[in-house]
Design a protein around this motif. Structure first.
Motif, PDB file in Angstrom:
ATOM      1  N   LYS A 183       0.863  -1.185   0.000  1.00 61.22           N
ATOM      2  CA  LYS A 183       0.000   0.000   0.000  1.00 61.22           C
ATOM      3  C   LYS A 183       0.891   1.224   0.000  1.00 61.22           C
ATOM      4  O   LYS A 183       2.078   1.161   0.344  1.00 61.22           O
ATOM      5  CB  LYS A 183      -0.930   0.014   1.203  1.00 61.22           C
ATOM      6  CG  LYS A 183      -0.259  -0.062   2.568  1.00 61.22           C
ATOM      7  CD  LYS A 183      -1.301  -0.066   3.668  1.00 61.22           C
ATOM      8  CE  LYS A 183      -0.642  -0.222   5.049  1.00 61.22           C
ATOM      9  NZ  LYS A 183      -0.123  -1.595   5.236  1.00 61.22           N
ATOM     10  N   ASP A 185       1.874   5.108   1.228  1.00 55.97           N
ATOM     11  CA  ASP A 185       1.779   6.156   2.233  1.00 55.97           C
ATOM     12  C   ASP A 185       2.471   7.367   1.627  1.00 55.97           C
ATOM     13  O   ASP A 185       3.676   7.550   1.774  1.00 55.97           O
ATOM     14  CB  ASP A 185       2.448   5.726   3.532  1.00 55.97           C
ATOM     15  CG  ASP A 185       2.363   6.805   4.604  1.00 55.97           C
ATOM     16  OD1 ASP A 185       1.613   7.778   4.413  1.00 55.97           O
ATOM     17  OD2 ASP A 185       3.069   6.672   5.630  1.00 55.97           O
ATOM     18  N   ILE A 190       4.496   0.961   1.111  1.00 57.89           N
ATOM     19  CA  ILE A 190       4.615   0.203   2.355  1.00 57.89           C
ATOM     20  C   ILE A 190       4.588  -1.277   1.992  1.00 57.89           C
ATOM     21  O   ILE A 190       3.582  -1.789   1.502  1.00 57.89           O
ATOM     22  CB  ILE A 190       3.471   0.529   3.334  1.00 57.89           C
ATOM     23  CG1 ILE A 190       3.364   2.046   3.534  1.00 57.89           C
ATOM     24  CG2 ILE A 190       3.699  -0.191   4.663  1.00 57.89           C
ATOM     25  CD1 ILE A 190       4.588   2.675   4.117  1.00 57.89           C
ATOM     26  N   ASN A 203       6.584  -3.681   8.414  1.00 61.98           N
ATOM     27  CA  ASN A 203       6.358  -2.752   7.306  1.00 61.98           C
ATOM     28  C   ASN A 203       7.683  -2.135   6.908  1.00 61.98           C
ATOM     29  O   ASN A 203       8.402  -1.583   7.750  1.00 61.98           O
ATOM     30  CB  ASN A 203       5.367  -1.664   7.703  1.00 61.98           C
ATOM     31  CG  ASN A 203       3.960  -2.199   7.868  1.00 61.98           C
ATOM     32  OD1 ASN A 203       3.556  -3.106   7.147  1.00 61.98           O
ATOM     33  ND2 ASN A 203       3.220  -1.648   8.803  1.00 61.98           N
TER      34      ASN A 203
END
Length: 877
Positions: A183, A185, A190, A203
């Motif tokens: 994902k 950020d 991440i 992460n």
């Protein structure tokens, strides 16, 4: 080359390097692109690539990022130059293998457009068709430098893992391997991976270098079909130096036997195994179950490392993700490295011996058990519809619980309590609990889970018999005896002395009668052998009786004011002897078929009539038995949970011998006073070694009850961690010292194994203290509710007038009845009728202390000290 498992350290070391890719991509790059590198086979993109495209579409949603794909292969025929490509060119002669590979690239590119790629870059060169990862890495890295993607994703499989690591090294960027989620950020991707042995999710970001690279196991994401407007295929070329080392493909063969990645990712049923499978033989059970279910076989990493499974069968972050209708995991602990690969399974069944295994937390169904038993049972059930019965070993000479109870019903009533004769010990509330406890021992002897523990093969007949009626012939036999006694306490909560004490007595007299016969020419040992054959054949319960009333403790038996203070021979007949006296505080008599009597102390010549040992039926004429009263035993006449355990309960009895006749064939010692002490000592050594298993078994129950009452009160066990640790240490101390006594023992010429005397007696001393400390700690954890007199009765709990008030104020975190039942169980275990004879069972602790002092090698120890200290003064002698 292995790919790195984290963002490479190079990304930090080269953060300021002008030759790094960050510098070449800085500034005027167009909209950030997410690249997916996809392989193909005959024009069909690999499934993992399509799955990554599906995730890429999700990452691009709502942003200005573009989703692009890269496919590498040989030159496609009919392509005239860079730009849009239209399929349909024909060759005038049969195409070469490289040309066929090129056509495959075109077909693969078209299918990638149908899965959301806005642009598919086709990298063409005949060396890319089969040149190996070094050639492909050079080409992909060169194209990345030219096109400057923000993200580059590849599959975490055998084809792409070495490619990804080589490309990351060439581009001087980081790489996160085996990601389970991605994902954004802001500008950073991440990258989520299992870390620290699979116990947490880590992460990872790569803020300073581009492209951000990650690999993802097949099956983690799902493809999302659909073409975006203006999607196109763009042909690219790169310069490949001749110095690049290439791979030569000799042959291509399909993997035999199935069970690889393709089979796993498409299977409706997956049977997977971990290190707990134990061996290649165990792995074959897993494969048998998969065949019976019509499913595919998967694995965690350890079975692959062990060679039981192939790399293509690995499920998880380092392998594939599966999404079957049914997943069965056997011998798998459940670390995240594996469980991330089964998150898509509709139904998860876990099989593991450890009830605390993490895999049970995510399972829909759990089986706590040995997979070597569970898997054959499942396979048999699937193939034949039958269960485990046919795998249980022949019952041999073991009786059923029903046959055992019937044998007690046929006996003459001679047991008394509370001033009345008990006509049927099986059903009378005063004795039925101890009978039920002993009946469980017969049940487990025919239960596959316990059969090898509670039975053994007789060295006399070769038939399966109760371990309680067997000769202890090795240290291993005593290990098994200790485990059995611990398990028996786990099952019943208390002592089953109607079997274990008699077993200790027969072992003591086995070696003692052998010695008497050798020295005196008697026939005792042959008699004992004949009796044992009969006892094994009938699977008798045999209580052991040693303790005499003793009268005046400072006087020997022959000088007592009442000569019956010790059991003695009062008459000799041609066919036997007559005995008179008593044995007191004898455990488990109400549940016994026969009673094994032994001397209880050392004797002198004047005490010869008291040197007597024999075995008689519990209902022998002239024998009267009076049951002793126990704490709260009046509750046994009541209904409800005030007496919490219905299948277990200790009993002690007084045995009054009023001119009881003992036939010669049942007589095992008669007047040989010098052997009385030998018999007593040989009783105590195995008994005191194995009694550590008994008290540890009840200690296990107390630990469990303490944890449960804490939870019922609204507390977590971590609040009482130190107390629980002390309880566990107490358990294992008594258990372990007993095993050590067995290990350091020796074999008697008769074949009997005699444990180490010092350690056996030390264990007795521990048994007289540590279990009581465990009981005290259990009471501390429980709080006042578990003490006697601190909780209303079952009748008051349910009284229609005020029972609702009792229930209201007994309620805590758990319901009132749950809390009340746990409190009664703890009361029963710690200060009630379930307390076994830890203090004096098997002899007094003071007697054990004397034995430890007498049998320890103190002279050798003082000599050691003098030698090391260079001391030899006569005053020290």
């Amino acid at each position: 080359m292995k790919h790195p498992a984290r963002s490479g350290p190079a990304s930090k070391r080269r953060a300021n390097s002008p030759s790094g890719l960050t510098a070449s991509l800085g500034g005027g790059a167009s909209a950030a692109a997410i690249w997916i590198c996809v392989s193909h086979s005959d024009g069909s993109p690999d499934a993992a690539g399509l799955e990554l495209l599906g995730k890429g579409r999700q990452l691009c949603e709502g942003t200005s990022r573009k989703l692009e794909a890269v496919v590498l292969g040989g030159p496609a025929p009919g392509l005239g130059g860079r730009g849009a490509v239209k399929a349909g060119g024909r060759a005038s002669r049969p195409p070469s293998a490289t040309a066929l590979a090129g056509r495959g690239v075109l077909a693969a590119a078209e299918k990638l457009l149908d899965h959301g790629a806005s642009t598919v870059f086709v990298l063409e060169d005949k060396r890319l068709a089969d040149g190996g990862s070094q050639v492909r890495a050079h080409a992909l890295a060169e194209l990345a430098r030219r096109r400057r993607p923000d993200v580059l994703l590849l599959a975490a499989d055998r084809a792409h893992a070495p490619l990804a690591s080589r490309v990351a090294a060439r581009l001087r960027t980081g790489l996160s391997a085996h990601c389970v989620d991605l994902k954004f950020d802001g500008a950073n991707l991440i990258q989520t991976v299992p870390g620290f042995g699979g116990n947490i999710m880590a992460n990872i970001v790569c803020p300073a270098h581009r492209p951000q690279m990650a690999t993802v196991a097949p099956g983690v994401f799902a493809p999302v079909p659909g073409r975006v407007p203006g999607a196109r295929v763009v042909r690219e070329k790169v310069s490949l130096p001749r110095s690049l080392r290439e791979v030569k493909t000799l042959s291509v063969r399909a993997e035999k036997g199935g069970g690889g990645r393709a089979a796993l990712t498409s299977a409706r049923i997956v049977v997977a195994g971990g290190l707990g499978v134990g061996s290649r033989k165990g792995w074959s059970l897993l494969e048998d179950l998969a065949r019976a279910l019509g499913g595919a076989v998967g694995a965690t990493r350890p079975p692959v490392d062990e060679g039981w499974a192939r790399p293509g069968q690995m499920i998880g972050a380092s392998g594939v993700a599966v999404k079957p209708d049914l997943y069965i995991g056997a011998g798998i602990s459940g670390m995240m490295h594996h469980t991330v690969g089964i998150q898509g399974a509709k139904t998860i069944v876990a099989i593991n011996q450890d009830p605390q295994a993490p895999i049970f937390k995510g399972a829909d169904y759990g089986v706590v058990g040995d997979l070597k038993q569970v898997l054959p049972a499942l396979i048999r059930r699937l193939k034949t519809g039958s269960g485990l019965a046919e795998k249980i070993k022949p019952a041999g000479c073991t009786r059923t619980p029903e046959a055992y109870k019937e044998s007690l019903r046929r006996m003459r009533p001679n047991v008394h309590k509370f001033g009345r004769l008990i006509s049927d010990v099986v059903d009378d509330p005063l004795t039925k609990r101890t009978v039920e406890g002993h009946a469980q021992l017969f049940a487990v002897a025919r239960d596959q889970r316990y059969q090898d523990l509670f039975t053994t093969v007789s060295h006399l007949t070769g038939k399966r018999v109760s371990r309680y009626l067997s000769l202890l012939r090795s240290a291993e036999d005593i290990y098994a005896l200790s485990r059995m006694k611990r398990t028996a306490f786990n099952l019943t909560g208390t002592c089953t002395g109607g079997r274990c004490v008699g077993g200790a007595a027969l072992n003591a007299m086995w070696s003692t009668t052998w010695d008497v016969d050798k020295e005196r020419g008697t026939g005792y040992h042959k008699r004992l052998r004949r009796w044992l054959l009969d006892a094994q054949a009938r699977d008798l319960t045999v209580a052991g009786a040693l303790t005499d009333p003793k009268g005046h403790r400072r006087l020997p038996p022959s000088r007592q004011a009442d000569p019956d203070s010790y059991l003695r021979v009062v008459a000799r007949r041609k066919d036997g002897v007559v005995v008179r006296g008593a044995k007191v505080m004898i455990c488990g008599v109400a549940a016994a078929n026969e009673i094994f009597v032994m001397p209880g102390t050392r004797l002198k010549r004047s005490d010869a009539p008291y040197a007597v040992s024999f075995v008689i039926p519990r209902d022998a004429p002239g024998l009267t038995i009076v049951e002793a009263r126990r704490p709260s035993d009046g509750r046994e006449l009541e209904e409800g949970f005030d007496n919490p355990v219905t299948k277990g309960g200790i009993t002690q009895a007084y045995l009054f011998f009023e001119d009881v006749f003992v036939p010669t064939e049942r007589l095992l010692l008669c007047g040989e006073y010098s052997f009385a002490e030998t018999a007593v000592l040989r009783f105590t050594y195995p008994y005191r070694a194995a009694i550590g298993g008994c008290v540890a078994g009840q200690g296990d129950v107390m630990v469990g009850a303490a944890i449960l009452i804490a939870r019922a009160n609204g507390l977590q066990e971590k609040v009482f961690r130190d107390k629980l640790v002390n309880m566990l240490v107490n358990n294992e101390t008594t258990y372990g010292v007993g095993l050590a006594a067995a290990a350091l023992g020796s074999r008697h010429p008769s074949g009997a194994w005699i444990p180490d005397p010092v350690l056996a007696n030390i264990n007795k001393i521990h048994v007289a203290t540590l279990p009581y400390e465990t009981k005290r700690l259990t009471q501390e954890i429980a709080g006042g509710i578990a003490e006697t007199g601190c909780m209303p009765s079952y009748k008051d709990f349910n009284d229609p007038r005020y029972g609702h008030l009792v229930r209201k104020y007994l309620k805590a975190h758990a319901p009132a009845e749950v809390r009340a039942r746990l409190a009664r169980l703890i009361e029963w275990l710690t200060i009630g009728s379930g307390v076994p004879g830890c203090m004096h069972g098997g002899g007094s602790p003071d007697g054990a202390r004397l034995a430890v002092f007498a049998q320890s090698k103190l002279k050798e120890m003082t000599d050691l000290a003098k030698r090391l200290g260079s001391v030899s003064d006569i005053s020290l002698e």
